[in-house]
Every structure is written in C-alpha cells, then in structure tokens.
Design a protein around this motif. Structure first.
Motif, PDB file in Angstrom:
ATOM      1  N   SER A   1       0.829  -1.205   0.000  1.00 16.92           N
ATOM      2  CA  SER A   1       0.000   0.000   0.000  1.00 16.92           C
ATOM      3  C   SER A   1       0.864   1.256   0.000  1.00 16.92           C
ATOM      4  O   SER A   1       0.583   2.223  -0.721  1.00 16.92           O
ATOM      5  CB  SER A   1      -0.913   0.004   1.233  1.00 16.92           C
ATOM      6  N   PHE A   2       1.942   1.238   0.780  1.00 15.89           N
ATOM      7  CA  PHE A   2       2.849   2.383   0.876  1.00 15.89           C
ATOM      8  C   PHE A   2       3.518   2.657  -0.471  1.00 15.89           C
ATOM      9  O   PHE A   2       3.611   3.811  -0.914  1.00 15.89           O
ATOM     10  CB  PHE A   2       3.898   2.092   1.951  1.00 15.89           C
ATOM     11  N   CYS A   3       3.961   1.601  -1.147  1.00 17.07           N
ATOM     12  CA  CYS A   3       4.642   1.753  -2.438  1.00 17.07           C
ATOM     13  C   CYS A   3       3.679   2.200  -3.533  1.00 17.07           C
ATOM     14  O   CYS A   3       4.024   3.042  -4.369  1.00 17.07           O
ATOM     15  CB  CYS A   3       5.326   0.443  -2.837  1.00 17.07           C
ATOM     16  N   ILE A   4       2.466   1.636  -3.552  1.00 17.11           N
ATOM     17  CA  ILE A   4       1.486   2.016  -4.574  1.00 17.11           C
ATOM     18  C   ILE A   4       1.066   3.474  -4.385  1.00 17.11           C
ATOM     19  O   ILE A   4       0.975   4.244  -5.342  1.00 17.11           O
ATOM     20  CB  ILE A   4       0.261   1.091  -4.524  1.00 17.11           C
ATOM     21  N   SER A   5       0.821   3.855  -3.134  1.00 16.96           N
ATOM     22  CA  SER A   5       0.469   5.246  -2.844  1.00 16.96           C
ATOM     23  C   SER A   5       1.593   6.185  -3.276  1.00 16.96           C
ATOM     24  O   SER A   5       1.339   7.234  -3.886  1.00 16.96           O
ATOM     25  CB  SER A   5       0.202   5.409  -1.346  1.00 16.96           C
ATOM     26  N   SER A   6       2.832   5.796  -3.016  1.00 13.28           N
ATOM     27  CA  SER A   6       3.985   6.617  -3.391  1.00 13.28           C
ATOM     28  C   SER A   6       4.154   6.672  -4.904  1.00 13.28           C
ATOM     29  O   SER A   6       4.550   7.706  -5.457  1.00 13.28           O
ATOM     30  CB  SER A   6       5.255   6.060  -2.751  1.00 13.28           C
ATOM     31  N   PHE A   7       3.855   5.566  -5.572  1.00 10.60           N
ATOM     32  CA  PHE A   7       3.946   5.541  -7.043  1.00 10.60           C
ATOM     33  C   PHE A   7       3.040   6.613  -7.643  1.00 10.60           C
ATOM     34  O   PHE A   7       3.460   7.417  -8.487  1.00 10.60           O
ATOM     35  CB  PHE A   7       3.558   4.163  -7.577  1.00 10.60           C
ATOM     36  N   PHE A   8       1.784   6.639  -7.218  1.00  5.73           N
ATOM     37  CA  PHE A   8       0.849   7.608  -7.779  1.00  5.73           C
ATOM     38  C   PHE A   8       1.140   9.026  -7.292  1.00  5.73           C
ATOM     39  O   PHE A   8       0.839   9.992  -8.007  1.00  5.73           O
ATOM     40  CB  PHE A   8      -0.584   7.197  -7.465  1.00  5.73           C
ATOM     41  N   ALA A   9       1.730   9.161  -6.098  1.00  5.69           N
ATOM     42  CA  ALA A   9       2.173  10.483  -5.650  1.00  5.69           C
ATOM     43  C   ALA A   9       3.309  10.977  -6.542  1.00  5.69           C
ATOM     44  O   ALA A   9       3.382  12.171  -6.871  1.00  5.69           O
ATOM     45  CB  ALA A   9       2.626  10.433  -4.196  1.00  5.69           C
ATOM     46  N   GLY A  10       4.201  10.049  -6.949  1.00  9.29           N
ATOM     47  CA  GLY A  10       5.281  10.400  -7.870  1.00  9.29           C
ATOM     48  C   GLY A  10       4.748  10.820  -9.230  1.00  9.29           C
ATOM     49  O   GLY A  10       5.218  11.799  -9.822  1.00  9.29           O
ATOM     50  N   VAL A  11       3.751  10.091  -9.739  1.00  9.67           N
ATOM     51  CA  VAL A  11       3.111  10.474 -11.005  1.00  9.67           C
ATOM     52  C   VAL A  11       2.459  11.844 -10.850  1.00  9.67           C
ATOM     53  O   VAL A  11       2.552  12.702 -11.743  1.00  9.67           O
ATOM     54  CB  VAL A  11       2.069   9.418 -11.434  1.00  9.67           C
ATOM     55  N   GLY A  12       1.797  12.057  -9.698  1.00  7.74           N
ATOM     56  CA  GLY A  12       1.192  13.359  -9.426  1.00  7.74           C
ATOM     57  C   GLY A  12       2.241  14.463  -9.362  1.00  7.74           C
ATOM     58  O   GLY A  12       1.989  15.591  -9.805  1.00  7.74           O
ATOM     59  N   GLY A  13       3.413  14.143  -8.830  1.00  2.32           N
ATOM     60  CA  GLY A  13       4.502  15.117  -8.804  1.00  2.32           C
ATOM     61  C   GLY A  13       4.955  15.480 -10.204  1.00  2.32           C
ATOM     62  O   GLY A  13       5.235  16.647 -10.495  1.00  2.32           O
ATOM     63  N   GLY A  14       5.038  14.473 -11.087  1.00  2.00           N
ATOM     64  CA  GLY A  14       5.386  14.742 -12.483  1.00  2.00           C
ATOM     65  C   GLY A  14       4.347  15.636 -13.149  1.00  2.00           C
ATOM     66  O   GLY A  14       4.684  16.564 -13.899  1.00  2.00           O
ATOM     67  N   MET A  15       3.072  15.370 -12.868  1.00  2.00           N
ATOM     68  CA  MET A  15       2.002  16.203 -13.419  1.00  2.00           C
ATOM     69  C   MET A  15       2.033  17.611 -12.832  1.00  2.00           C
ATOM     70  O   MET A  15       1.726  18.588 -13.519  1.00  2.00           O
ATOM     71  CB  MET A  15       0.650  15.541 -13.160  1.00  2.00           C
ATOM     72  N   PHE A  16       2.406  17.704 -11.558  1.00  2.00           N
ATOM     73  CA  PHE A  16       2.540  19.029 -10.934  1.00  2.00           C
ATOM     74  C   PHE A  16       3.646  19.824 -11.621  1.00  2.00           C
ATOM     75  O   PHE A  16       3.524  21.040 -11.816  1.00  2.00           O
ATOM     76  CB  PHE A  16       2.841  18.883  -9.445  1.00  2.00           C
ATOM     77  N   ALA A  17       4.725  19.138 -12.010  1.00  2.00           N
ATOM     78  CA  ALA A  17       5.808  19.794 -12.746  1.00  2.00           C
ATOM     79  C   ALA A  17       5.302  20.295 -14.105  1.00  2.00           C
ATOM     80  O   ALA A  17       5.654  21.393 -14.539  1.00  2.00           O
ATOM     81  CB  ALA A  17       6.965  18.814 -12.945  1.00  2.00           C
ATOM     82  N   MET A  18       4.448  19.500 -14.743  1.00  3.04           N
ATOM     83  CA  MET A  18       3.872  19.914 -16.026  1.00  3.04           C
ATOM     84  C   MET A  18       2.952  21.123 -15.848  1.00  3.04           C
ATOM     85  O   MET A  18       2.880  21.991 -16.710  1.00  3.04           O
ATOM     86  CB  MET A  18       3.090  18.759 -16.649  1.00  3.04           C
ATOM     87  N   PHE A  19       2.264  21.179 -14.723  1.00  2.00           N
ATOM     88  CA  PHE A  19       1.369  22.309 -14.451  1.00  2.00           C
ATOM     89  C   PHE A  19       2.161  23.575 -14.126  1.00  2.00           C
ATOM     90  O   PHE A  19       1.853  24.667 -14.614  1.00  2.00           O
ATOM     91  CB  PHE A  19       0.440  21.957 -13.285  1.00  2.00           C
ATOM     92  N   ALA A  20       3.190  23.449 -13.281  1.00  2.00           N
ATOM     93  CA  ALA A  20       3.924  24.615 -12.777  1.00  2.00           C
ATOM     94  C   ALA A  20       4.941  25.177 -13.771  1.00  2.00           C
ATOM     95  O   ALA A  20       5.438  26.288 -13.584  1.00  2.00           O
ATOM     96  CB  ALA A  20       4.635  24.251 -11.475  1.00  2.00           C
ATOM     97  N   ASN A  21       5.292  24.404 -14.818  1.00  4.88           N
ATOM     98  CA  ASN A  21       6.259  24.822 -15.849  1.00  4.88           C
ATOM     99  C   ASN A  21       7.697  24.895 -15.343  1.00  4.88           C
ATOM    100  O   ASN A  21       8.603  25.222 -16.111  1.00  4.88           O
ATOM    101  CB  ASN A  21       5.883  26.167 -16.469  1.00  4.88           C
TER     102      ASN A  21
END
Length: 385
Positions: free
Chosen positions: A252-272
């Motif tokens: 559960s910890f790894c899966i949650s972190s995986f999607f948090a990492g994907v969300g971080g990548g998307m946040f980078a795409m949003f913030a430029n």
C-alpha cells in the motif's frame, strides 16, 4: 444480484459523467479565451493534479489506516525524475549553466524520435518512471518506517520529506538536480496544444488524472483493497485471517507513493518549472486537508474536495485581497491576506458540519443506489397506514 445490477448502473452513470466532463473541458478550452479565463483553466489543471495526489494519500491513510505525511517528498521525487528525463538536450546547457551542463545526456521524447508521437510516448514513460522512482524510495524507507504506528509513522515520513528536499538542493548533486535552482524547458500540459488547432492542455491533465484514479479504484475493489481495509479495521483480526501485515502495508505504501510520484510529475507539467522549495510540509498539509474535507475512505470525495479547495483558495475568494470602496467609505479588513482568513473560517465550518467529510466513506456510484429501509420500518402504502 439486484444489488450488483444497481452497482453496475451507478458505475456506468459515473463513467458517462467523467467522459462528459472530459468533453466539456475540451469545449471550454477551445471556446473561451484562455487569456481572459486563465484562473478557470488554472483551477481545472491544478485540481486534477491535486485529485490524483489526494487519492493516492487516501489509499494509504483512508483505506489502509497508515498515517503518513511524506506525500510532498514523493511528489518531489516524481517531479524531478520527470523533468530530468524530458529536458531537451539542446536546452540542458542553459538550464544547468551554473554546473557546466547536465550529467544526463538524453531526453525521452527525443529518444522516441520527437514530434507528436515522441512527445506522447516520452511524457508517458517519464511519468511512469517518476512513479517508479518514488515507489522504489518508498520501498527502501518503508522497511524500517512501517514498523512504526500512528503519530510515530507520521513524524518519520514527515522527516523523510524534509530530508529529501534538503538533499535535492545539495550543490554536489547540481549536475543532476540543478541544486537550488529551477528545472525548466521540459514538456508541459501546454505542449499538447495543436498549433493553429485544438487546445488540449486541460483535457490532457484531466485524462491523465482520471486514468490513474481509475486504477486506484480498481485496486481498492480488488482482493488487495479488501486486505487493506481489513488492516485498517483491525490488524489482529486481519492477521488471524491470513493477511500478511508487513507485505500489504509495504504494498500500500509503495502504490500510494507511485501515484504520488506520477502526481509530482504532473505538478511539474502544471507549474512549468521544478524547484525543491515548492515541495514543503505545507503542501502535504494541503493534500491531507483535502482528504479530510472530501472524506477519509472516499476517492470521489478527494476528487470533489480537490477542485473545491483549489477554486476557493486561489480563485473565488481572491477579491477579498483587494481594497473596496462604497462611495468614499473603505470597507474594513479587505486587504492582502484576508482571503486566507475567510478561507480558514469556511474550512472550520465545513469540518464542523461535515465531520466525516463531504462524501464520508461513500463513492459517487453509491449515490445512485436506493437506501434500504431500516428493519421494522413500514414498507409501502399498507405499512404507512
């Protein structure tokens, strides 16, 4: 059988709603002037990113019962991994100018030949790698940290996030992370706009978040999800039923972190741009607040609360930061910072009147199911008499 049919009906209606919402974002982005409606599209993109990160946090905190506060750290890992692997080679010298160039000499979109196909494949692979990097680090720190419980686990994961933020600003890692300076010039949501054609940046953000959240929902409704819920309810009983606590907690910890990492990548795409100082403890608290407002144990609640939170904090209440006059009379308190005061009061009211959050532990498909009458309650006209 009837309950299963109702459940399928609710899922089908929800799916149609998501598709309609996706189509609406495409229409709005191409009908409205993006320069005049910049806040609307900012809220939609950031809300989509926050919805994914909040859902990943809810998977761990709400469904498994592990109180973790390391979400900002995993987002940082994902954001940096995405940016580092997608910056074009021609731009690396300008980005890493303080360090004489980058230690990484390839760009994933360029490896796939560039163009539209290279952009799509490169960005998708970079986001997956961002999630893998976050999950790999989560697995390593999970070995000692997941032995802790409750507040101790929260403190340990919070400390991890702060350590990661400091390490990524370390000057000796500059050729990779660019030190305390920002990473930029990588593909963003705007890169998916067709020149002279359709604007698809908001739709792409929605689509990415929707696919990831759908995977989280499928996991929650699988046998693994039921094991996570059993651990949340009673660890002793779950272990007695044959559930391997250490394995499922780490999963559960790894899966949650995986999607948090994907969300971080998307946040980078949003913030430029990506900079370590953005991923502070305050960001984790924001995500946690969204989870609580939406409902601990409800992915739908996390998604709804994400858009409401971003819209209220950054758009709808913005007028409160400006001075206003009625004739010559100046309205009191209306000044810079008053917006956050009012926003905090609104949050307190919501928490007081919706103690289990907006959705509680229910999902959107549950709203389309009829409530069962309580035992002993009158049924039909005869019972009403």
């Amino acid at each position: 059988m009837l309950k299963q049919k109702k459940s399928k009906k609710g899922v089908f209606i929800t799916l149609i709603g998501v598709v309609a919402l996706l189509a609406l974002t495409v229409v709005l982005e191409n009908v409205l002037d993006p320069t005049k409606n910049i806040m609307l599209f900012t809220v939609l993109k950031k809300g989509a990113v926050y919805a994914l990160v909040a859902s990943s946090m809810n998977l761990l905190n709400g469904f498994t019962g592990l109180f973790s506060l390391g979400q900002a750290g995993f987002m940082l890992l994902g954001a940096y991994a995405y940016a580092i692997f997608t910056i074009p080679n021609s731009a690396r010298e300008n980005v890493y100018y303080l360090y004489g160039g980058s230690a990484i000499h390839f760009s994933l979109p360029e490896l796939f030949g560039g163009g539209a196909v290279g952009l799509i494949l490169g960005v998708l692979l970079a986001l997956i790698l961002a999630g893998i990097v976050a999950a790999a680090v989560a697995w390593l720190i999970g070995l000692p940290v997941l032995r802790l419980k409750s507040d101790y686990l929260a403190i340990a994961t919070l400390g991890f996030a702060e350590i990661i933020r400091a390490v990524f600003q370390w000057d000796k890692l500059g050729p990779v992370t660019n030190g305390a300076n920002a990473l930029k010039s990588y593909p963003t949501f705007s890169s998916f706009n067709i020149p002279g054609g359709l604007r698809l940046s908001t739709a792409v953000a929605f689509l990415m978040a929707a696919v990831c959240i759908a995977i989280i929902l499928l996991l929650i409704n699988s046998s693994y999800g039921r094991a996570f819920k059993a651990i949340r309810e009673d660890e002793v009983a779950a272990e007695a039923m044959g559930i391997n606590l250490a394995k499922h907690k780490r999963l559960s910890f790894c899966i949650s972190s995986f999607f948090a990492g994907v969300g971080g990548g998307m946040f980078a795409m949003f913030a430029n741009q990506v900079q370590a100082k953005t991923f502070t403890t305050a960001l984790t608290y924001e995500i946690l607040l969204i989870v609580v407002i939406g409902g601990i144990g409800s992915i739908s609640g996390s998604c709804i609360a994400s858009f409401l939170y971003v819209a209220c904090s950054e758009w709808w209440l913005r007028f409160l930061d400006e001075e206003h006059f009625i004739g010559t009379f100046k309205l009191p308190l209306m000044r810079n910072g008053f917006r956050m005061v009012v926003f905090s009061v609104i949050i307190m009211i919501v928490v007081l009147f919706f103690r289990r959050g907006i959705m509680g532990d229910k999902e959107l498909p549950d709203l389309f199911q009829k409530r069962k009458p309580k035992p002993g309650a009158p049924v039909g006209k005869e019972g009403a008499k």
